[in-house]
Scaffold this motif. Structure first.
Motif, PDB file in Angstrom:
ATOM      1  N   ILE A 106      -0.258   2.071  -0.445  1.00  0.00           N
ATOM      2  CA  ILE A 106       0.507   2.155  -1.695  1.00  0.00           C
ATOM      3  C   ILE A 106       1.990   2.064  -1.352  1.00  0.00           C
ATOM      4  O   ILE A 106       2.489   2.800  -0.500  1.00  0.00           O
ATOM      5  N   GLU A 107       2.695   1.155  -1.999  1.00  0.00           N
ATOM      6  CA  GLU A 107       4.130   0.966  -1.768  1.00  0.00           C
ATOM      7  C   GLU A 107       4.842   0.781  -3.112  1.00  0.00           C
ATOM      8  O   GLU A 107       4.240   0.360  -4.108  1.00  0.00           O
ATOM      9  N   ASN A 108       6.144   1.108  -3.125  1.00  0.00           N
ATOM     10  CA  ASN A 108       6.983   0.853  -4.295  1.00  0.00           C
ATOM     11  C   ASN A 108       7.978  -0.247  -3.943  1.00  0.00           C
ATOM     12  O   ASN A 108       8.571  -0.232  -2.862  1.00  0.00           O
ATOM     13  N   ARG A 109       8.158  -1.192  -4.855  1.00  0.00           N
ATOM     14  CA  ARG A 109       9.062  -2.311  -4.598  1.00  0.00           C
ATOM     15  C   ARG A 109       9.714  -2.748  -5.908  1.00  0.00           C
ATOM     16  O   ARG A 109       9.039  -3.185  -6.833  1.00  0.00           O
ATOM     17  N   LYS A 110      11.027  -2.567  -5.981  1.00  0.00           N
ATOM     18  CA  LYS A 110      11.821  -2.994  -7.128  1.00  0.00           C
ATOM     19  C   LYS A 110      11.265  -2.476  -8.445  1.00  0.00           C
ATOM     20  O   LYS A 110      11.187  -3.195  -9.450  1.00  0.00           O
ATOM     21  N   GLY A 111      10.842  -1.206  -8.428  1.00  0.00           N
ATOM     22  CA  GLY A 111      10.319  -0.603  -9.650  1.00  0.00           C
ATOM     23  C   GLY A 111       8.846  -0.863  -9.892  1.00  0.00           C
ATOM     24  O   GLY A 111       8.283  -0.404 -10.891  1.00  0.00           O
ATOM     25  N   TRP A 112       8.208  -1.600  -9.001  1.00  0.00           N
ATOM     26  CA  TRP A 112       6.788  -1.898  -9.111  1.00  0.00           C
ATOM     27  C   TRP A 112       5.990  -1.016  -8.155  1.00  0.00           C
ATOM     28  O   TRP A 112       6.466  -0.648  -7.079  1.00  0.00           O
ATOM     29  N   LYS A 113       4.796  -0.703  -8.520  1.00  0.00           N
ATOM     30  CA  LYS A 113       3.864  -0.001  -7.641  1.00  0.00           C
ATOM     31  C   LYS A 113       2.859  -1.013  -7.119  1.00  0.00           C
ATOM     32  O   LYS A 113       2.153  -1.667  -7.894  1.00  0.00           O
TER      33      LYS A 113
ATOM     34  N   GLN B 112      -2.764  -5.035  -6.122  1.00  0.00           N
ATOM     35  CA  GLN B 112      -2.438  -4.929  -7.544  1.00  0.00           C
ATOM     36  C   GLN B 112      -0.999  -4.452  -7.696  1.00  0.00           C
ATOM     37  O   GLN B 112      -0.594  -3.459  -7.094  1.00  0.00           O
ATOM     38  N   SER B 113      -0.224  -5.187  -8.505  1.00  0.00           N
ATOM     39  CA  SER B 113       1.167  -4.815  -8.768  1.00  0.00           C
ATOM     40  C   SER B 113       1.277  -4.362 -10.218  1.00  0.00           C
ATOM     41  O   SER B 113       0.839  -5.072 -11.129  1.00  0.00           O
ATOM     42  N   THR B 114       1.852  -3.189 -10.448  1.00  0.00           N
ATOM     43  CA  THR B 114       2.009  -2.673 -11.808  1.00  0.00           C
ATOM     44  C   THR B 114       3.425  -2.145 -12.015  1.00  0.00           C
ATOM     45  O   THR B 114       4.064  -1.648 -11.087  1.00  0.00           O
TER      46      THR B 114
ATOM     47  N   GLY C 199      -2.421  -7.243   5.145  1.00  0.00           N
ATOM     48  CA  GLY C 199      -1.033  -7.713   5.189  1.00  0.00           C
ATOM     49  C   GLY C 199      -0.816  -8.916   4.285  1.00  0.00           C
ATOM     50  O   GLY C 199       0.206  -9.017   3.606  1.00  0.00           O
ATOM     51  N   ASP C 200      -1.791  -9.839   4.278  1.00  0.00           N
ATOM     52  CA  ASP C 200      -1.690 -11.013   3.405  1.00  0.00           C
ATOM     53  C   ASP C 200      -1.701 -10.593   1.942  1.00  0.00           C
ATOM     54  O   ASP C 200      -0.954 -11.132   1.118  1.00  0.00           O
ATOM     55  N   ALA C 201      -2.564  -9.653   1.603  1.00  0.00           N
ATOM     56  CA  ALA C 201      -2.650  -9.182   0.215  1.00  0.00           C
ATOM     57  C   ALA C 201      -1.337  -8.544  -0.212  1.00  0.00           C
ATOM     58  O   ALA C 201      -0.830  -8.800  -1.314  1.00  0.00           O
ATOM     59  N   TYR C 202      -0.758  -7.724   0.663  1.00  0.00           N
ATOM     60  CA  TYR C 202       0.517  -7.068   0.352  1.00  0.00           C
ATOM     61  C   TYR C 202       1.629  -8.103   0.218  1.00  0.00           C
ATOM     62  O   TYR C 202       2.476  -8.008  -0.696  1.00  0.00           O
TER      63      TYR C 202
END
Length: 256
Positions: free
Chosen positions: A96-103, A122-124, A140-143
């Motif tokens: 689980i990571e956070n990126r530019k306001g996305w989870k 999944q990006s939300t 890694g590819d999925a991320y």
């Protein structure tokens, strides 16, 4: 079309030997005696009549084949969707990571798909943005796929924001310039009086066909407010011109 109807109805090529096969030698000989040969459209018209072939046999076959292709495609998509839902039903979170306001959540499937891939991301983003990547070979590819989507989406949103801010300023300016630089349009077919009637009843709008007046551009260049390239392909407003433009905008309360 007669040949196509024959081929669609019989599933045979439009050849004389095939016509003999389905109609008989005697019937084909009767056509030959009339001077009708396989190269003639009338020949196939008579063959179709003998076999009671509908005039829309070709179109009907095309429609049936199209419907069958569409049915098979829908069936294939339904199977693929069902299989994807089955695989996703048993996924587990592994990152689980956070990126530019996305989870961004990376999942591992309990088994691989038909291509040996078993990772998905999944990006939300609140309140209602969601994007699921395709299946990947590694987590890694999925991320990376999820990150790529998020970055591209945010770039598009930033470009849209910049354009909207720019447009908010440029819209009134363009409207003023076009309005002041245009000529009146009248419907010549309304209240026609030798095409000289230009009353409000037949007024339809203003035209802006020729762009800016060259005489005005030349004058602005002569005053040192604009600069034009040697080949006259680029028109540049210099600092003197920009200062004057800003002063005008301030007077119009478009700038502080």
């Amino acid at each position: 079309m007669n040949k196509k109807n024959f081929e669609a109805f019989t599933n045979l090529s439009a050849l004389k030997k095939n016509a003999i096969q389905v109609c008989g030698q005697e019937f084909i000989d009767s056509l030959t005696k009339k001077g009708l040969y396989a190269k003639d459209s009338q020949f196939w018209t008579e063959v179709n009549k003998e076999l009671n072939i509908p005039d829309d046999a070709y179109e009907s076959k095309q429609a049936r084949e199209k419907a069958e292709r569409e049915r098979q495609l829908l069936e294939k998509k339904a199977k693929e969707q069902a299989e994807e839902e089955r695989l996703l039903a048993n996924k587990k979170e592994i990152r689980i990571e956070n990126r530019k306001g996305w989870k961004i959540v990376v999942f591992e499937l309990s088994e691989s798909d038909t291509f040996g891939k078993k990772f998905i991301a999944q990006s939300t983003k609140k309140p209602n943005l969601e994007k699921i990547t395709g299946f990947s070979n590694t987590k890694g590819d999925a991320y990376s796929q999820a990150c790529s989507f998020v970055d591209q989406f945010e770039i598009q949103q930033e470009n849209l924001r910049i354009f909207q801010e720019h447009y908010a300023v440029m819209k009134p300016l363009y409207l003023m310039i076009i309005y002041l630089s245009s000529g009146d349009n009248h419907n010549k077919y309304l209240n026609n009086n030798n095409n000289r009637d230009k009353s409000k009843e037949n007024f339809t709008g203003v035209s802006f066909w020729n762009g800016f007046e060259f005489k005005i551009i030349d004058t602005l260049v002569a005053e040192g407010l604009l600069e034009i390239s040697e080949r006259k392909t680029t028109l540049t407003m210099n600092k003197k011109g920009m200062k004057l433009a800003r002063d005008i905008l301030k007077k119009l309360i478009l700038m502080e």
